[in-house]
Scaffold this active site. Structure first.
Site, mmCIF file in Angstrom:
data_model
loop_
_atom_site.group_PDB
_atom_site.id
_atom_site.type_symbol
_atom_site.label_atom_id
_atom_site.label_comp_id
_atom_site.label_asym_id
_atom_site.label_seq_id
_atom_site.Cartn_x
_atom_site.Cartn_y
_atom_site.Cartn_z
ATOM 1 N N ALA A 66 0.855 -1.184 0.000
ATOM 2 C CA ALA A 66 0.000 0.000 0.000
ATOM 3 C C ALA A 66 0.891 1.233 0.000
ATOM 4 O O ALA A 66 2.017 1.199 0.514
ATOM 5 C CB ALA A 66 -0.896 -0.014 1.234
ATOM 6 N N GLY A 111 0.740 -5.200 0.620
ATOM 7 C CA GLY A 111 -0.388 -5.394 -0.299
ATOM 8 C C GLY A 111 0.016 -6.086 -1.592
ATOM 9 O O GLY A 111 -0.795 -6.795 -2.191
ATOM 10 N N GLU A 114 -0.029 -9.614 -0.757
ATOM 11 C CA GLU A 114 -1.414 -10.035 -0.502
ATOM 12 C C GLU A 114 -2.198 -10.215 -1.807
ATOM 13 O O GLU A 114 -2.973 -11.163 -1.948
ATOM 14 C CB GLU A 114 -2.099 -9.006 0.411
ATOM 15 C CG GLU A 114 -1.554 -9.083 1.838
ATOM 16 C CD GLU A 114 -1.961 -7.885 2.690
ATOM 17 O OE1 GLU A 114 -1.583 -6.747 2.332
ATOM 18 O OE2 GLU A 114 -2.654 -8.082 3.698
ATOM 19 N N GLU A 134 4.526 -4.875 7.344
ATOM 20 C CA GLU A 134 3.684 -3.867 8.016
ATOM 21 C C GLU A 134 4.067 -3.652 9.474
ATOM 22 O O GLU A 134 3.962 -2.536 10.001
ATOM 23 C CB GLU A 134 2.205 -4.279 7.952
ATOM 24 C CG GLU A 134 1.579 -4.194 6.558
ATOM 25 C CD GLU A 134 1.756 -5.445 5.726
ATOM 26 O OE1 GLU A 134 2.562 -6.326 6.102
ATOM 27 O OE2 GLU A 134 1.080 -5.544 4.675
HETATM 28 N N1 COA Z 1 4.599 3.318 -0.473
HETATM 29 C C1 COA Z 1 4.996 4.487 -1.009
HETATM 30 N N2 COA Z 1 6.165 4.642 -1.649
HETATM 31 C C2 COA Z 1 6.958 3.567 -1.749
HETATM 32 C C3 COA Z 1 6.599 2.312 -1.225
HETATM 33 C C4 COA Z 1 5.354 2.213 -0.565
HETATM 34 N N3 COA Z 1 4.911 1.064 -0.062
HETATM 35 N N4 COA Z 1 7.612 1.440 -1.476
HETATM 36 C C5 COA Z 1 8.544 2.117 -2.152
HETATM 37 N N5 COA Z 1 8.158 3.394 -2.323
HETATM 38 C C6 COA Z 1 8.886 4.478 -3.005
HETATM 39 C C7 COA Z 1 9.949 5.110 -2.131
HETATM 40 O O1 COA Z 1 9.386 6.082 -1.300
HETATM 41 C C8 COA Z 1 10.875 5.685 -3.175
HETATM 42 O O2 COA Z 1 10.295 6.872 -3.696
HETATM 43 P P1 COA Z 1 11.209 8.196 -3.892
HETATM 44 O O3 COA Z 1 12.269 7.791 -4.887
HETATM 45 O O4 COA Z 1 10.251 9.215 -4.421
HETATM 46 O O5 COA Z 1 11.784 8.508 -2.541
HETATM 47 C C9 COA Z 1 10.819 4.643 -4.289
HETATM 48 O O6 COA Z 1 9.604 3.932 -4.105
HETATM 49 C C10 COA Z 1 11.959 3.638 -4.232
HETATM 50 O O7 COA Z 1 12.024 3.104 -2.924
HETATM 51 P P2 COA Z 1 13.376 3.081 -2.045
HETATM 52 O O8 COA Z 1 12.991 2.833 -0.633
HETATM 53 O O9 COA Z 1 14.186 4.296 -2.320
HETATM 54 O O10 COA Z 1 14.098 1.824 -2.709
HETATM 55 P P3 COA Z 1 15.017 0.707 -1.989
HETATM 56 O O11 COA Z 1 15.523 -0.156 -3.098
HETATM 57 O O12 COA Z 1 15.994 1.329 -1.067
HETATM 58 O O13 COA Z 1 13.983 -0.162 -1.086
HETATM 59 C C11 COA Z 1 11.935 -1.331 -0.599
HETATM 60 C C12 COA Z 1 12.930 -0.862 -1.693
HETATM 61 C C13 COA Z 1 10.731 -1.931 -1.367
HETATM 62 C C14 COA Z 1 12.585 -2.396 0.289
HETATM 63 C C15 COA Z 1 11.509 -0.121 0.254
HETATM 64 O O14 COA Z 1 11.052 0.901 -0.619
HETATM 65 C C16 COA Z 1 10.405 -0.418 1.218
HETATM 66 O O15 COA Z 1 10.653 -0.948 2.290
HETATM 67 N N6 COA Z 1 9.143 -0.054 0.876
HETATM 68 C C17 COA Z 1 8.020 -0.176 1.777
HETATM 69 C C18 COA Z 1 7.538 -1.594 1.859
HETATM 70 C C19 COA Z 1 6.394 -1.694 2.847
HETATM 71 O O16 COA Z 1 6.536 -1.428 4.028
HETATM 72 N N7 COA Z 1 5.237 -2.117 2.325
HETATM 73 C C20 COA Z 1 4.037 -2.313 3.128
HETATM 74 C C21 COA Z 1 3.240 -1.069 3.202
HETATM 75 S S1 COA Z 1 1.820 -1.280 4.247
#
Ligand code: COA
Length: 261
Positions: A66, A111, A114, A134
């Site tokens: 999400a 998500g 999921e 989460e």
């Molecule tokens: N929601 C909003 N934005 C997200 C996102 C999410 N779930 N997952 C990634 N992004 C965005 C980041 O904010 C970033 O945007 P920006 O370049 O404008 O700052 C871009 O996607 C790339 O992510 P980044 O974190 O810089 O890449 P990374 O390779 O270092 O890490 C992940 C990748 C997927 C491990 C990390 O982005 C992450 O942990 N995301 C959240 C996952 C999460 O908690 N999901 C459950 C949500 S309820």
């Protein structure tokens, strides 16, 4: 959102739905969830579509969960539609009459994981990562993750994944039964998912539909009810043209050509 945040194409009886926010790792904002629901309905309603593939644009992410930027300022009341819409999307995919293949081309977190779990079959590229992170945000999965994950991989494994929020590799996901097959590259994954989809598109549509319903029942209903349903639909398919075609083709040692009737 831009109209192109989710893409939809159809070829050879296969609809491909692509989450297209690669710069945001295909994070699922409210508008994307709504658009996905519309495209899945379009695929369900189109007789020319026999199978659906769901994937993410690019080589990094299937869906990183999400959209966390939409969480700010939310409370228990205002966040409810988000979870309800996410769950409704997953339930719609699961209960569609057509098989849905998740082609997981990178991160499938929260998500993203999921939605993949609501699909019938999960193929993944070697770079894919799965998880329910989460807990690290102080919340829990809300698109059905605490319900489908234990059914797919067992309660103990699901608890470890949900409590820790840790990611697992495509290989580990394969070992625990979360993924059917792992491909060495995203390109090989896309080819593999399309080959499977085309194969399934040629199978008799009525039999595929009731097989999906019956298999879903096995997951959701008590044994007795599921077995009764299986007998009913087993009998039902004997009235189809495809059954006559399939049996005749076998007996006459020729290839069957199904009409999905
Ligand atoms: N929601 C909003 N934005 C997200 C996102 C999410 N779930 N997952 C990634 N992004 C965005 C980041 O904010 C970033 O945007 P920006 O370049 O404008 O700052 C871009 O996607 C790339 O992510 P980044 O974190 O810089 O890449 P990374 O390779 O270092 O890490 C992940 C990748 C997927 C491990 C990390 O982005 C992450 O942990 N995301 C959240 C996952 C999460 O908690 N999901 C459950 C949500 S309820």
């Amino acid at each position: 959102m831009s109209e192109e945040d989710v893409l939809y194409t159809v070829s050879d009886g296969v609809a491909t739905i692509t989450i297209n926010r690669p710069k945001k790792y295909n994070a699922l904002n409210i508008a994307v969830v709504e658009r996905l629901r519309e495209f899945f309905k379009q695929a369900e309603d189109d007789d020319a579509v026999r199978v659906v593939i769901l994937t993410g644009a690019g080589e990094k992410a299937f869906g990183a969960g999400a959209d966390i930027s939409e969480f700010e300022g939310k409370d228990s009341k205002s966040v409810r539609p988000l979870a309800e819409n996410g769950q409704a999307l997953c339930t719609y995919i699961e209960s569609m009459s057509k098989p849905v293949i998740a082609a997981v081309n990178g991160f499938a977190l929260g998500g993203g994981c999921e939605i993949a779990m609501a699909c019938d079959i999960r193929y993944a590229s070697a770079n894919a990562r799965f998880g329910q992170p989460e807990i690290n945000l102080g919340i829990i999965p809300g698109f059905g993750g605490t319900v489908r994950l234990p059914r797919l991989v067992g309660l103990g494994m699901a608890k470890e994944l949900v409590y820790t929020g840790d990611q697992i590799t495509a290989g580990e996901a394969h070992e625990i039964g979360l993924v059917n097959k792992v491909f060495e590259s995203v390109e090989a994954l896309r080819d593999g998912a399309m080959a499977l989809a085309k194969k399934l598109a040629l199978k008799p549509g009525v039999a595929v539909r009731v097989a999906k319903q019956s298999l879903n029942n096995a997951w959701q209903l008590p044994l007795k009810e599921s077995l009764e349903f299986e007998v009913d639909v087993f009998c039902e398919v004997f009235d189809t043209e495809d059954m006559k075609e399939g049996v005749d083709a076998f007996l006459n040692k020729r290839e069957a050509h199904f009409k999905h009737k």
